[in-house]
Design an enzyme around this catalytic site. Sequence first.
Site, PDB file in Angstrom:
ATOM      1  N   SER A  12       0.733  -1.327   0.165  1.00  0.00           N
ATOM      2  CA  SER A  12       0.158   0.123   0.032  1.00  0.00           C
ATOM      3  C   SER A  12       0.765   1.326   0.027  1.00  0.00           C
ATOM      4  CB  SER A  12      -0.963  -0.156   1.254  1.00  0.00           C
ATOM      5  OG  SER A  12      -0.089   0.139   2.660  1.00  0.00           O
ATOM      6  N   GLY A  14       2.545   1.895   2.702  1.00  0.00           N
ATOM      7  CA  GLY A  14       2.826   2.197   4.239  1.00  0.00           C
ATOM      8  C   GLY A  14       3.949   1.408   4.486  1.00  0.00           C
ATOM      9  N   ILE A  15       4.240   1.601   6.039  1.00  0.00           N
ATOM     10  CA  ILE A  15       5.379   0.828   6.690  1.00  0.00           C
ATOM     11  C   ILE A  15       5.043  -0.489   6.730  1.00  0.00           C
ATOM     12  CG2 ILE A  15       4.400   1.461   8.973  1.00  0.00           C
ATOM     13  CD1 ILE A  15       7.477   1.593   9.723  1.00  0.00           C
ATOM     14  N   ASP A  16       3.900  -1.073   7.157  1.00  0.00           N
ATOM     15  CA  ASP A  16       3.560  -2.378   7.256  1.00  0.00           C
ATOM     16  C   ASP A  16       3.826  -3.461   5.888  1.00  0.00           C
ATOM     17  OD1 ASP A  16       3.088  -1.825  10.022  1.00  0.00           O
ATOM     18  OD2 ASP A  16       0.903  -1.460   9.859  1.00  0.00           O
ATOM     19  N   SER A  17       2.994  -3.124   5.043  1.00  0.00           N
ATOM     20  CA  SER A  17       3.256  -3.858   3.916  1.00  0.00           C
ATOM     21  C   SER A  17       4.518  -3.733   3.317  1.00  0.00           C
ATOM     22  CB  SER A  17       2.352  -3.358   2.734  1.00  0.00           C
ATOM     23  OG  SER A  17       2.337  -2.072   2.387  1.00  0.00           O
ATOM     24  N   MET A  36      -2.497  -1.831  -5.760  1.00  0.00           N
ATOM     25  CA  MET A  36      -3.821  -1.643  -6.217  1.00  0.00           C
ATOM     26  C   MET A  36      -4.511  -0.428  -5.982  1.00  0.00           C
ATOM     27  SD  MET A  36      -5.296  -5.301  -4.583  1.00  0.00           S
ATOM     28  CE  MET A  36      -4.838  -4.975  -2.866  1.00  0.00           C
ATOM     29  N   CYS A 106     -13.600  -5.637   1.729  1.00  0.00           N
ATOM     30  CA  CYS A 106     -12.468  -5.324   0.790  1.00  0.00           C
ATOM     31  C   CYS A 106     -11.427  -6.435   1.122  1.00  0.00           C
ATOM     32  CB  CYS A 106     -11.839  -3.902   1.005  1.00  0.00           C
ATOM     33  SG  CYS A 106     -10.490  -3.498   0.112  1.00  0.00           S
ATOM     34  N   GLY A 130       0.606  -7.085   4.888  1.00  0.00           N
ATOM     35  CA  GLY A 130       1.283  -6.514   6.041  1.00  0.00           C
ATOM     36  C   GLY A 130       0.235  -6.657   7.138  1.00  0.00           C
ATOM     37  N   CYS A 203     -10.768   4.437   3.287  1.00  0.00           N
ATOM     38  CA  CYS A 203      -9.914   4.832   2.196  1.00  0.00           C
ATOM     39  C   CYS A 203     -10.615   5.905   1.052  1.00  0.00           C
ATOM     40  CB  CYS A 203      -9.141   3.805   1.395  1.00  0.00           C
ATOM     41  SG  CYS A 203     -10.317   2.442   0.413  1.00  0.00           S
TER      42      CYS A 203
END
Length: 370
Positions: A12, A14-17, A36, A106, A130, A203
Site C-alpha cells: 500500500s 505504508g510501513i507495514d506492507s 492496487m 474489501c 502486512g 480509504c
Amino acid sequence: MSKKGRVLVAMSGGIDSSVAAVMLYEQGYEVVGITMKTWSYASSGGKKKETGCCSLDSINDARNIAVELGFPHIIVDIREEFGSHVINHFKSEYLAGRTPNPCVLCNTHIKWDALLQRANKLNCDYLATGHYAKVRQEGERYVISKGVDANKDQSYALWGVSQESLSRTILPLGGLTKKYIREFATERGFTDLVNKSESYEICFIPDNDYRGFLKRQVPGLEEAVKGGDFVLEDGTVVGHHEGYPFYTIGQRKGLNIALGYPVYVTEIQKETNRVVLGTFDELCRDGMYVHKLNLSKYPDLNGKKLDTITKIRYNDQGTPAVIEQVGDLMHVFFGSGVHAVTPGQAAVFYEEEDVIGGGWIVSAFKRQQL
C-alpha cells in the site's frame, strides 16, 4: 527461481506492507510487489486531498521500495471491482438502515480474491500482506489467529478470507510488534516510512464524512429522507431528524436533541424513517443473529453450541458468548449483555487466540424479545 517460491506482496506504500515485502525478500523469496488502485476520491466530489493506499504518493512509496531492492512492482487498476463489491455495498447498507464495514468486505473480495487472481497470472505460489495476524494449517483447515501485538491485531478483519486463499497466504508481521517493525525499517534506512502518518479513515472517504459521501453518491437522498421522527423506546415522538441513513446504532453526538439526560441511537427503523433513542441501559442487547457465515476453524457447527469470545467491532475487546448455528444463521447469546450491537457490522467468534469464523450482524435482541 527461489527455492522458497514466488510471492505476490500487496504493497500500500505504508510501513507495514513495505516491511513485509522487505522481510520476505531478505528471507529468500522471489518477491513481486503489487499496488492496487481501488478508488479515485475526486470522483466522489470530496474536498480533502486524496490520501492513503489510493494516492499517487503511496503508489510511488511502494514502487521506490521495490526499485531499491531490485524486485518487480506492478500497479493494477481495480476500481471497477472495488466499486461493484465495496462502494455499492456501502451505499445499499446505509439505505437499508444498517452500518456497513467496508474494510472487512474489501479484505474478502478485493485484497484476497483479486490478489489471488493476479498471483495466478503472475505464476506466484503465495500472496502476502502486512496484516498483524497469523495463519497456520491445522489438519485440513487453515486457521487465522491473533497477532502478538494486541494493539495492532487485525484478525477481526480477516474472518471472511476463504480456505483457498488462506492456503496460499503468508502474514510476515503476525508474530511481531509495531515497535519492532519501526526499528526494522529504521535500521535499513527507510526513515520516510517510519515518519509517515497512518490513515485510519475509510480509504474512499478521507474526510471521514460518510454522510456527505452518501449525499453526493445518491442524488435526491437528503430530500427523500429528511424530517423523520426521533422516538423513544415507547414510541413517544421527541423530535425530528435529518434522515435515517445518517445515523448509527450507539451514536450520541450530533443528534441535536436535548431531553435532560444522555440518549443514544438504539434502533433504526427504515420503513417508517424513525430513529429510536434510549438511555445507555436501553442500548444493551442480550444477543444477536448473524448470517453469511464463514467458519474457518470448525466448518460444521450446525446444531452445536460453543463457548466463544465474540467481537462486534474492530476495536472491541470481545465478550463471552455462546454461539449456536441453526441452518445458515448463527444465534449468539451474550452472558452479560453488550451495548450498541449494530446490524451490518461484522461479528467474529474466537476460541482463545484463534478465529473460529464470522459473519454479518442481522439483528439484535433482548431476552424478553425471544
